[in-house]
Design a protein around this motif. Sequence first.
Motif, short mmCIF file in Angstrom:
data_model
loop_
_atom_site.label_atom_id
_atom_site.label_comp_id
_atom_site.label_asym_id
_atom_site.label_seq_id
_atom_site.Cartn_x
_atom_site.Cartn_y
_atom_site.Cartn_z
N PRO A 134 0.83 -1.21 0.00
CA PRO A 134 0.00 0.00 0.00
C PRO A 134 0.86 1.25 0.00
N PRO A 135 0.73 2.12 -1.00
CA PRO A 135 1.61 3.28 -1.13
C PRO A 135 1.46 4.31 -0.03
N GLY A 136 0.33 4.32 0.66
CA GLY A 136 0.11 5.34 1.68
C GLY A 136 0.77 5.08 3.02
N GLU A 137 1.30 3.88 3.23
CA GLU A 137 1.91 3.56 4.52
C GLU A 137 3.25 4.28 4.66
N PRO A 138 3.52 4.89 5.82
CA PRO A 138 4.75 5.65 6.02
C PRO A 138 6.02 4.85 5.74
N ARG A 143 10.76 3.89 2.29
CA ARG A 143 11.65 2.99 1.55
C ARG A 143 11.72 3.35 0.07
N THR A 144 10.57 3.65 -0.52
CA THR A 144 10.57 4.00 -1.94
C THR A 144 11.30 5.33 -2.18
N ARG A 145 11.11 6.28 -1.25
CA ARG A 145 11.78 7.57 -1.39
C ARG A 145 13.30 7.41 -1.29
N ARG A 146 13.73 6.57 -0.38
CA ARG A 146 15.17 6.35 -0.22
C ARG A 146 15.77 5.72 -1.48
N ILE A 147 15.07 4.77 -2.08
CA ILE A 147 15.56 4.13 -3.31
C ILE A 147 15.65 5.14 -4.45
#
Length: 234
Positions: A134-138, A143-147
Motif C-alpha cells: 500500500p503506497p500510503g503507509e509511512p 523505503r521508496t523515497r530512499r531508493i
Amino acid sequence: VLRVESPFDYASQAALYVPHQLPSPSDPSHSRALAGWVGDAAAVLGGRTLVLTTTLKALRAVGEILQARFAGQGLEVLVQGEWPKWRLMERFREGASLGQPGCVLVASATFWEGFDVPGDALQLVVIDKLPFPPPGEPLIEARTRRIEQAGGKAFTSYVLAEAAVALKQGAGRLIRKETDRGILVVGDTRLVTMGYGKRLVAALPPMRRLESEGDFKAALLALTKPSTTDPTFL
C-alpha cells in the motif's frame, strides 16, 4: 550448499487462471464482479474455496455478497473477523463433513501465509488483486523515497519484489502435499496485460496455464469427480 527441489508436480497438480472478463482492479465494481464470479465457481465445486483479498474493504464487500448469495443455499461462507482465526481454520478444514455444508472462506492479512489445508477441503484459491504494498503507509513511502533518492527505481527493485513474494505466499495455500489438486485464480488482468506480469508469473510455482473460461470450467468440473487424480484434470 544443497538445493532440494519441490516434491510437488505443479504442472499436473495445479493450474493458473486469470479471468479476462473481470473489470480493472481500479474499477469500483471489481469486488462485486469478482464475488459473482467466485460464487459461480464455488457453487460448482461445493465450497472448497479460499478467497484472499488485498484490502479489508474488499474483504467486507466480497464476504457480504457471498454470504447473501448462499444464505440457506447449502454453502457456508466464512469471513475473517467474524470468528476467531483458529475457529475459521478449523471449520474450513472440516469442509463438507459430518453433514455440514461446504465452505468458502474470505480472508486477508495473516491468511496469506501459515494457513495449511491439505486434501480436498481446499481446491480453489482466488486472489482478488496483485498484492502491491500500500503506497500510503509511512514505511513504504520512506523505503521508496530512499531508493529513488539513491538513483534507483523503487517500483522495480522494491514494490514489484514485495508483490512477487506476497503473491507466491498466497499461491502456496493451494498445494500442500503430493496428492493435492487445485486451481489458482488471480482476479487481476494486469498479470497478463502488463509487462511486469511476466516477472510475477515467474515467481509462482510452475503451474500450467488455463487460457479461457472454457478451460477453467473443464478443470473445475474435473475437481468435482470422486478422484481428483482423474486424467482429465492433468
